[in-house]
Design an enzyme around this catalytic site. Sequence first.
Site, PDB file in Angstrom:
ATOM      1  N   GLU A  19       0.698  -1.194   0.087  1.00 31.81           N
ATOM      2  CA  GLU A  19      -0.047   0.015  -0.118  1.00 31.81           C
ATOM      3  C   GLU A  19       0.690   1.313   0.013  1.00 31.81           C
ATOM      4  OE1 GLU A  19      -3.519  -0.068   2.580  1.00 31.81           O
ATOM      5  OE2 GLU A  19      -2.563   1.930   3.219  1.00 31.81           O
ATOM      6  N   HIS A  79      -7.962   3.378  -4.202  1.00 29.67           N
ATOM      7  CA  HIS A  79      -8.863   3.551  -2.721  1.00 29.67           C
ATOM      8  C   HIS A  79      -9.784   4.763  -3.256  1.00 29.67           C
ATOM      9  CE1 HIS A  79      -6.027   1.753   0.557  1.00 29.67           C
ATOM     10  NE2 HIS A  79      -5.759   1.099  -0.587  1.00 29.67           N
ATOM     11  N   ALA A 130     -19.682   2.983   3.736  1.00 27.28           N
ATOM     12  CA  ALA A 130     -19.136   2.629   2.446  1.00 27.28           C
ATOM     13  C   ALA A 130     -20.095   1.574   1.621  1.00 27.28           C
ATOM     14  CB  ALA A 130     -17.925   1.739   3.071  1.00 27.28           C
TER      15      ALA A 130
HETATM   16  P1  FAD Z   1     -18.047   1.740   6.870  1.00 27.68           P
HETATM   17  O1  FAD Z   1     -18.128   0.482   6.260  1.00 27.68           O
HETATM   18  O2  FAD Z   1     -19.185   2.770   6.372  1.00 27.68           O
HETATM   19  O3  FAD Z   1     -18.369   1.967   8.521  1.00 27.68           O
HETATM   20  C1  FAD Z   1     -18.090   3.034   9.300  1.00 27.68           C
HETATM   21  C2  FAD Z   1     -18.983   2.706  10.515  1.00 27.68           C
HETATM   22  O4  FAD Z   1     -20.371   2.623  10.158  1.00 27.68           O
HETATM   23  C3  FAD Z   1     -18.718   1.351  11.338  1.00 27.68           C
HETATM   24  O5  FAD Z   1     -18.660   1.702  12.765  1.00 27.68           O
HETATM   25  C4  FAD Z   1     -19.639   0.516  10.640  1.00 27.68           C
HETATM   26  O6  FAD Z   1     -19.957  -0.609  11.546  1.00 27.68           O
HETATM   27  C5  FAD Z   1     -20.883   1.409  10.647  1.00 27.68           C
HETATM   28  N1  FAD Z   1     -21.920   1.082   9.754  1.00 27.68           N
HETATM   29  C6  FAD Z   1     -21.747   0.582   8.640  1.00 27.68           C
HETATM   30  N2  FAD Z   1     -22.856   0.617   7.822  1.00 27.68           N
HETATM   31  C7  FAD Z   1     -24.008   0.554   8.875  1.00 27.68           C
HETATM   32  C8  FAD Z   1     -25.522   0.937   8.826  1.00 27.68           C
HETATM   33  N3  FAD Z   1     -26.028   0.341   7.690  1.00 27.68           N
HETATM   34  N4  FAD Z   1     -25.756   1.243  10.062  1.00 27.68           N
HETATM   35  C9  FAD Z   1     -25.323   1.569  11.095  1.00 27.68           C
HETATM   36  N5  FAD Z   1     -23.832   1.650  11.140  1.00 27.68           N
HETATM   37  C10 FAD Z   1     -23.218   1.255   9.922  1.00 27.68           C
HETATM   38  N6  FAD Z   1      -9.404   6.391   4.771  1.00 27.68           N
HETATM   39  C11 FAD Z   1      -8.948   7.373   4.023  1.00 27.68           C
HETATM   40  O7  FAD Z   1      -9.569   8.466   4.113  1.00 27.68           O
HETATM   41  N7  FAD Z   1      -8.375   7.117   2.523  1.00 27.68           N
HETATM   42  C12 FAD Z   1      -7.917   5.700   2.433  1.00 27.68           C
HETATM   43  O8  FAD Z   1      -7.538   5.522   1.297  1.00 27.68           O
HETATM   44  C13 FAD Z   1      -8.366   4.535   3.447  1.00 27.68           C
HETATM   45  N8  FAD Z   1      -7.813   3.380   3.191  1.00 27.68           N
HETATM   46  C14 FAD Z   1      -8.001   2.456   3.946  1.00 27.68           C
HETATM   47  C15 FAD Z   1      -7.748   1.210   3.796  1.00 27.68           C
HETATM   48  C16 FAD Z   1      -7.969   0.068   4.812  1.00 27.68           C
HETATM   49  C17 FAD Z   1      -7.525  -1.366   4.496  1.00 27.68           C
HETATM   50  C18 FAD Z   1      -8.554   0.377   5.947  1.00 27.68           C
HETATM   51  C19 FAD Z   1      -8.834  -0.684   7.045  1.00 27.68           C
HETATM   52  C20 FAD Z   1      -9.034   1.536   6.150  1.00 27.68           C
HETATM   53  C21 FAD Z   1      -8.836   2.661   5.158  1.00 27.68           C
HETATM   54  N9  FAD Z   1      -9.154   4.051   5.599  1.00 27.68           N
HETATM   55  C22 FAD Z   1      -8.994   5.057   4.693  1.00 27.68           C
HETATM   56  C23 FAD Z   1      -9.890   4.462   7.072  1.00 27.68           C
HETATM   57  C24 FAD Z   1     -11.349   4.401   6.535  1.00 27.68           C
HETATM   58  O9  FAD Z   1     -11.777   4.996   5.706  1.00 27.68           O
HETATM   59  C25 FAD Z   1     -11.943   4.677   8.047  1.00 27.68           C
HETATM   60  O10 FAD Z   1     -11.606   3.778   9.029  1.00 27.68           O
HETATM   61  C26 FAD Z   1     -13.335   4.882   7.959  1.00 27.68           C
HETATM   62  O11 FAD Z   1     -13.889   5.491   9.334  1.00 27.68           O
HETATM   63  C27 FAD Z   1     -14.114   3.642   8.057  1.00 27.68           C
HETATM   64  O12 FAD Z   1     -14.448   3.159   6.698  1.00 27.68           O
HETATM   65  P2  FAD Z   1     -15.359   1.838   6.166  1.00 27.68           P
HETATM   66  O13 FAD Z   1     -15.408   1.949   4.844  1.00 27.68           O
HETATM   67  O14 FAD Z   1     -14.991   0.864   7.029  1.00 27.68           O
HETATM   68  O15 FAD Z   1     -16.758   2.605   6.632  1.00 27.68           O
END
Ligand code: FAD
Length: 295
Positions: A19, A79, A130
Amino acid sequence: MTRTVREALAEGHPTISFEFMPPKTAEDERRIWTTIRELEPLQPSFVSVTYGAGGSTRDNTISVVEKIAHDTTLLPVAHLTAVNHSVAELRSIIGRFADAGIVNMLALRGDPPGDVEGEWVKHPEGVQYASELVELLRAHGQFCIGVAAFPYKHPRSASIEADTAQFVAKCRAGADYAITQMFFDADDYLRLRDRVAAAGCDVPIIPSLMPVTTMRTVARSEQLSGAPFPPALLQRFEAVADDPKAVRELGIASAIELAQRLLREGAPGLHFVTFNYSRATREVMAELTLPARAA
Ligand code: FAD
């Protein structure tokens, strides 16, 4: 046809991926390309480029991904986050990736810009989770989509159970695989994998790792991994904390131990967070015995 991460995973031996972060300065730009060229001979299954909180680094993600696709032998994963984007903007960015022949995307919500622990505020015409970005990408038709997983649960999730249920729902929205937040204790990853499997979801979850090279990484463990540094390993680092060379050696040795354990436990791949430096990753990779992979 461009290869997909899904195809690489389906070959049945562990994927290797690295990455990178988009460059912000001319010096960053020089370093990322040096690092990419140093890691290219390891023939990773794919490399990924993170998406910044805003402004020019976002354009840099797109241009680095395009350049990797066109000027190297590597398979790039872009990403993409939902932060500060309307659905119309997300569609336009997705179209730009598609036009450039990029088919591998990691769909993320992103953190609030400035203060990652601040309140998450959705763009008024954007998406909340997401999973909705996964749906937007899936609707486009041609993408192989990865999502984020959190061994120690996402900090905003009310409970491990809620975190697992929402992760599984995100996968069912159309994810092909997941990559975890980095961690230092293999058991946290294995528990996540077991929880997700028990919920009936078989999406491959690729573990992320980053070798410790200084005590600063140990101190930032909670921020980087969402979990306290494993106490037994912490003791080993504290015993050599005054000797930077010994800290680095222990960091590489413990990353090798972690990688070997993950491979023994059947992890579908290893994803190295490089922060745009190659040496530590190369040192760990040199000690791993991996089955031959398709070029
Ligand atoms: P989501 O899946 O939307 O989850 C966020 C929160 O909402 C979680 O607590 C989840 O349980 C909750 N949730 C989801 N769906 C629901 C629903 N329907 N109802 C209620 N609650 C719900 N950040 C950056 O800015 N740029 C990057 O390039 C980047 N790369 C990353 C790469 C990896 C491998 C990882 C693990 C993280 C990365 N991040 C990056 C960080 C990430 O964007 C953050 O951790 C963010 O807070 C969570 O993203 P997510 O896509 O898991 O969110």
